[in-house]
Write a protein that holds these residues in place. Structure first.
Motif, mmCIF file in Angstrom:
data_model
loop_
_atom_site.group_PDB
_atom_site.id
_atom_site.type_symbol
_atom_site.label_atom_id
_atom_site.label_comp_id
_atom_site.label_asym_id
_atom_site.label_seq_id
_atom_site.Cartn_x
_atom_site.Cartn_y
_atom_site.Cartn_z
ATOM 1 N N THR A 1 0.820 -1.224 0.000
ATOM 2 C CA THR A 1 0.000 0.000 0.000
ATOM 3 C C THR A 1 0.847 1.263 0.000
ATOM 4 O O THR A 1 0.299 2.357 -0.172
ATOM 5 N N SER B 1 4.929 12.746 -1.548
ATOM 6 C CA SER B 1 3.781 13.513 -1.067
ATOM 7 C C SER B 1 3.912 14.916 -1.619
ATOM 8 O O SER B 1 4.992 15.325 -2.074
ATOM 9 N N SER C 1 -0.438 6.035 -5.028
ATOM 10 C CA SER C 1 -1.060 6.412 -3.758
ATOM 11 C C SER C 1 -0.252 5.818 -2.616
ATOM 12 O O SER C 1 0.529 4.874 -2.805
ATOM 13 N N ASN C 2 -0.449 6.348 -1.425
ATOM 14 C CA ASN C 2 0.160 5.819 -0.219
ATOM 15 C C ASN C 2 -0.950 5.575 0.789
ATOM 16 O O ASN C 2 -1.598 6.513 1.251
ATOM 17 N N GLY D 1 -3.767 4.499 0.171
ATOM 18 C CA GLY D 1 -5.018 4.962 -0.405
ATOM 19 C C GLY D 1 -5.109 6.442 -0.589
ATOM 20 O O GLY D 1 -6.055 6.938 -1.210
ATOM 21 N N ALA D 2 -4.156 7.193 -0.093
ATOM 22 C CA ALA D 2 -4.190 8.650 -0.239
ATOM 23 C C ALA D 2 -3.625 9.035 -1.602
ATOM 24 O O ALA D 2 -2.590 8.523 -2.041
ATOM 25 N N ALA D 3 -4.298 9.960 -2.257
ATOM 26 C CA ALA D 3 -3.839 10.414 -3.572
ATOM 27 C C ALA D 3 -2.600 11.296 -3.421
ATOM 28 O O ALA D 3 -2.179 11.638 -2.323
ATOM 29 N N SER D 4 -2.073 11.710 -4.579
ATOM 30 C CA SER D 4 -0.867 12.554 -4.626
ATOM 31 C C SER D 4 0.286 11.895 -3.884
ATOM 32 O O SER D 4 0.971 12.509 -3.069
ATOM 33 N N GLY E 1 2.861 7.915 -3.811
ATOM 34 C CA GLY E 1 3.298 6.727 -4.528
ATOM 35 C C GLY E 1 4.510 6.961 -5.398
ATOM 36 O O GLY E 1 5.343 7.828 -5.133
#
Length: 732
Positions: free
Chosen positions: A239, A249, A334-335, A337-340, A342
Motif C-alpha cells: 500500500t 507527497s 497512492s500511499n 489509499g491517499a492520492a498525490s 506513490g
C-alpha cells in the motif's frame, strides 16, 4: 533514504548523503565495505511507522534506527569485499541468518553460491539461502573480483521474498570511467554522461512487515492488527510505493538531475515483488543496458518495463531546462489509499553549469585561474567549493550576482581535483549545483625526506621535491622541533633537488620545508615532509690523528674530533707511553678542532684523547686515537738564513731545531763563506735559540753553524745557514 558509499583515491570508504557525485580513480582497486544488517523503521506520509530491516554502513552513525539504502560505487575491474555483520534478532525467539547476492556479478569468495537448506514442518529439505550466511550475531564476507560495468541490485540471498521486502537491499554502480562513462572504452561515446540519477522502485506491505516483526509470519498465528495469519508473500498487498526509499507527497523536493544540454544517465532498479513501468513524461529515454549488459542497439522509449529485481540504464539526451515528471505507468500512485503519492517524482533539469574548468586542465599552485559558470536568472548567490581528492569539499567563497571568479590556486598536488558551484535564489531557496570535470593541480611537494627516514649526522643525502612550472626559486629549511622553528639550509634556483650534509643534531622530530617563488618573486607555495624523520647525532670520536700516522716534532698539527650536539667543553690530552700517563694540552669550548704544537719528543706509542662535558659540566664521554708516531726534529739552522742582513752591535736571536736528546750545542760563525769558523758560545741545555751580539766584522759572505752532542758527548750532527748572510759594519 538512499546513502552513498564513496571511495576515495586513498581507498577510504565513507557514507555520504543522498545525491553526492561519486569521484573515483580509473585504475583497479580493492574496495572493502563493512555493512550491518539491523532492525530499523521508516515513517510514511500518514505518520505510520513501519518496522524494517536494512543494511547500514558500519561507520555511519547518523539517524540511528532509520532505514537507508546504501549505494556502493566502483570502476570496472575493481574488486569488492562486503563484510556483513548480522545484528538481526527478528522478533522474540526468531533468529535470522542473512546473506548477500549481486545478480549479474560473479561471487569469488570461498563457499560462494553454495545453497543453504532447512527442514520444514513436514520434514522436507528446502532451500533457505542461495549462498553462505552470516548467522545472527556473526559476520561473514562476500567477494567479487574484476567487477563488470553496470547497475546492480545488492540483495539478501536468504529467504529473499521476505528479507527483500523488509528492506535488505542496496545499490552497486560500476562505471567504465568513474563519474563520466557507464560502459565501453575511449572509442565509444554513447555511454558518456555528465550526471547520473539513481531511481530505485520498491513498495511496502505494512501487514507483511508487522507479521515478520511480531514473529507470526509463516507460523499460522494471526497478525495482531488483522487477526488473520500471513503464511506467504502470495498474500502480499503493498500500500506504500517508494522511489529511492521515499514515499512521495505534495511538496516533495524534485530530484536534481543535471544541467540543460548535458546528457543524464538514469539508473533504474526494481527492488519490489511487483513489476513497475516508470514513464518519463515530456521526454524520451535512450535505453542503453539491461541487468548490466549493454544492448546490441540502443533505442528510444518513454517508459521502461522493470520486472522484480531488474535493472535498466537509460540516457536522457540533450535535456531541456525544466521539471520532468516520472511516475509508474501501472499507477502505483497512492500511499495507503491517499492520492498525490506513490511512485511519482520530478527530475529537475536546469540551473548552474560550470563552464571552466571543464576537466583535463593542469593548474599551477600560486597562479590565478578564472572559474566561470552559467546560471538561471533566479539564481542569486553562489557558493564556490573545490575538492582535491574527490571527497570532502572546501568552501572557497560566496559571491552574489556573478558568474565568474578569480581563484588563487592552492598549494596542493592533486590529479583528482574538481570545482563546484552551488546556487540559491534571493530567498535562500536551493536552486542547483554543478561540478567541473577532473583537473590537475601541480603544487610544491617534498619528495625526500617524506616518510620517516632515519639519517645519521654527516650523511650525504639529496633533498628532493616536485614543483609547478611557474616556480623558479626555492628556499629550503630544516626544523628539528616538529615545525616550531625553522633554519634556512640554502636557496636553490631552477632545480628540484639539493645535496645536503646532514647536520650534527639529535632529533626524531625533523622536517624539511620547501618554499617557492616565481620569476617575479611572487609567492607560489610551500610544502613540508609528510612525516617526521630522524637525525642521529655524531658520537664523541677522535678523527685526526689516526692510528699509524707520523707527526714531526715541533710542527703544528690540526687535531679534530666529532661530538654530540650537547657537548660544549673539551679537554685535550696526549700520551707518549701508550696511554699510561697523560699530559693536558688545553681546554677548548664549542669547537671540534685544535692547532696542536707537537712536542719535541720521540715516541711510537703516542695517543691523543678528547674528554667532553656539557654546558652544566656533566660528563659525556671520551675517545682516544690509535697509536701514532712522533719523529724528532732534525738539527737545522732556522735563523739567520740566506740573504738576511744583521747590523753589527745589535742582538740577534739565532735559532735552530734540534732532536730531543741533544744536550750540548756549539755555536760558531764564519765571515769568509765557511773557510774559517769562530766559536760564539757553548750551550749545555736543550734549547733552540740564543741571543747573539753581532760582531763588527763587516762581511757579505757570513755563515752560522750549530753542532750538537748528547749527554754522553756522542756526536749528533751539525747544520749551517742555508746560504750566506750579511753583517753590516758600524763604520762604513
Amino acid at each position: 533514504m538512499t546513502w552513498i558509499i564513496r571511495r576515495f583515491r586513498v581507498l577510504v570508504l565513507c557514507l555520504l548523503a543522498l545525491g553526492g557525485m561519486i569521484i573515483v580513480p580509473t585504475y583497479a582497486v580493492a574496495i572493502t565495505v563493512d555493512l550491518v544488517a539491523e532492525k530499523v523503521s521508516a515513517t510514511m506520509p500518514d505518520n505510520t511507522v513501519v518496522p524494517m530491516w536494512g543494511f547500514r554502513e558500519s561507520a555511519d552513525a547518523t539517524n540511528p534506527g532509520a532505514w537507508r539504502i546504501p549505494t556502493i560505487s566502483a570502476v570496472a575491474g575493481d574488486s569488492l569485499t562486503i563484510n556483513l555483520a548480522n545484528n538481526l534478532n527478528g522478533a522474540p525467539g526468531l533468529v535470522e541468518p542473512v546473506s548477500i547476492l549481486v545478480p549479474g556479478q560473479k561471487a569469488t569468495e570461498s563457499g560462494a553460491m553454495t545453497p543453504q537448506f532447512f527442514v520444514d514442518g513436514q520434514g522436507r529439505q528446502r532451500v533457505r539461502a542461495f549462498t553462505h550466511e552470516a548467522a545472527a550475531g556473526n559476520t561473514d564476507s562476500y567477494q567479487w573480483a574484476n567487477l563488470k560495468a553496470g547497475t546492480y541490485l545488492i540483495q539478501s540471498a536468504t529467504h529473499t521474498a521476505v528479507q527483500m521486502q523488509m528492506g535488505l537491499y542496496a545499490i552497486l554502480k560500476v562505471d567504465a570511467v568513474a563519474g563520466s562513462r557507464a560502459y565501453g572504452d575511449d572509442s565509444t561515446t554513447i555511454y558518456d554522461y555528465r550526471t547520473d540519477v539513481t531511481l530505485l522502485f520498491s513498495e511496502i506491505d505494512p501487514i507483511l512487515h508487522e507479521a515478520v516483526a511480531t514473529g507470526v509470519y509463516g507460523t499460522g498465528n494471526p497478525v495482531p492488527s488483522t487477526g488473520l495469519p500471513m503464511t506467504s508473500t502470495m498474500d502480499y498487498n503493498p500500500t506504500y510505493f517508494l522511489v529511492n526509499g521515499q514515499p512521495y507527497s505534495a511538496g516533495t523536493e524534485a530530484i536534481f538531475a543535471g544541467a540543460p544540454g548535458f546528457d543524464i544517465l538514469l539508473r533504474l532498479l526494481n527492488a519490489g515483488l511487483k513489476s513497475r513501468m516508470p514513464l518519463l513524461q515530456g521526454s524520451y529515454m535512450t535505453v542503453l543496458a539491461e541487468d548490466g549488459n549493454p544492448l546490441p542497439f540502443t533505442h528510444e522509449q518513454y517508459s521502461i518495463d522493470l520486472a522484480p529485481g531488474k535493472t535498466m540504464d537509460a540516457m536522457i539526451k540533450d535535456p531541456q531546462e525544466g521539471l520532468l515528471p516520472l511516475y509508474d505507468r501501472r499507477l502505483a500512485l497512492s500511499n495507503a489509499g491517499a492520492a498525490s503519492g506513490g511512485m511519482l517524482t520530478f527530475l529537475h533539469i536546469g540551473g548552474v553549469v560550470v563552464t571552466a574548468p571543464i576537466g583535463g586542465e593542469i593548474f599551477n599552485a600560486g597562479t590565478t585561474e578564472t572559474v566561470t559558470w552559467t546560471a538561471p536568472p533566479h539564481a542569486a548567490t553562489f557558493y564556490l567549493r573545490y575538492s582535491t581528492d574527490g571527497g570532502p569539499w572546501t568552501l572557497l567563497d560566496t559571491v552574489v550576482g556573478a558568474t565568474s571568479y578569480d581563484w588563487a590556486v592552492p598549494n596542493v598536488t592533486s590529479t583528482n581535483s574538481r570545482f563546484r558551484v552551488n546556487a540559491r535564489d534571493a530567498s535562500g531557496a536551493w536552486v542547483s549545483q554543478d561540478d567541473s570535470g577532473i583537473f590537475t593541480i601541480q603544487g610544491i611537494q617534498v619528495v625526500s625526506p617524506n616518510s620517516g627516514e632515519n639519517w645519521n649526522a654527516g650523511d650525504q643525502v639529496t633533498l628532493q621535491w616536485n614543483a609547478p612550472t611557474n616556480a623558479v626559486n626555492y628556499f629550503v629549511r630544516l626544523s628539528t622541533d616538529g615545525g616550531d622553528t625553522w633554519t634556512l639550509i640554502d636557496t636553490v634556483s631552477n632545480a628540484t633537488q639539493l645535496p645536503w650534509t646532514v647536520p650534527n643534531v639529535d632529533s626524531g622530530n625533523c622536517l624539511i620545508r620547501v618554499s617557492a617563488r616565481d620569476v617575479g618573486n611572487a609567492w607560489v607555495g610551500n610544502d613540508e615532509s609528510d612525516a617526521f624523520f630522524t637525525i642521529n647525532p655524531l658520537p664523541l670520536a677522535v678523527t685526526s690523528p689516526s692510528g699509524g700516522d707520523t707527526l714531526a716534532a715541533g710542527r703544528t698539527q690540526t687535531v679534530t674530533w666529532t661530538a654530540p650536539p650537547n657537548a660544549v667543553n673539551f679537554f685535550l690530552r696526549y700520551s707518549t707511553d701508550d696511554g699510561n700517563t697523560w699530559t693536558l694540552i688545553d681546554t677548548v669550548v664549542g669547537v671540534n678542532s685544535y692547532n696542536w704544537a707537537v712536542p719535541n719528543v720521540t715516541s711510537t706509542s703516542t695517543m691523543f684523547r678528547v674528554n667532553a662535558r656539557d654546558a652544566s659540566n656533566a660528563w659525556i664521554g671520551q675517545d682516544d686515537s690509535g697509536n701514532f708516531t712522533i719523529t724528532p726534529l732534525p738539527l737545522a739552522v732556522v735563523s739567520p738564513d740566506v740573504g738576511e742582513t744583521l747590523n753589527a752591535g745589535t742582538t740577534h736571536t739565532v735559532s735552530w731545531t734540534a732532536p730531543p736528546n741533544a744536550a750540548t750545542f756549539f755555536l760558531r760563525y764564519s765571515t769568509d763563506d765557511g773557510n774559517t769558523w769562530t766559536l760564539i758560545d757553548t750551550i749545555t741545555t736543550n734549547t733552540d735559540e740564543y741571543n747573539w751580539t753581532v760582531p763588527d766584522t763587516g762581511s757579505a759572505i757570513s755563515r752560522f753553524r750549530v753542532t750538537a752532542r748528547d749527554a754522553s758527548n756522542v756526536w749528533l750532527g751539525m747544520d749551517e745557514s742555508g746560504g750566506t748572510f750579511t753583517i753590516q759594519s758600524i763604520f762604513p
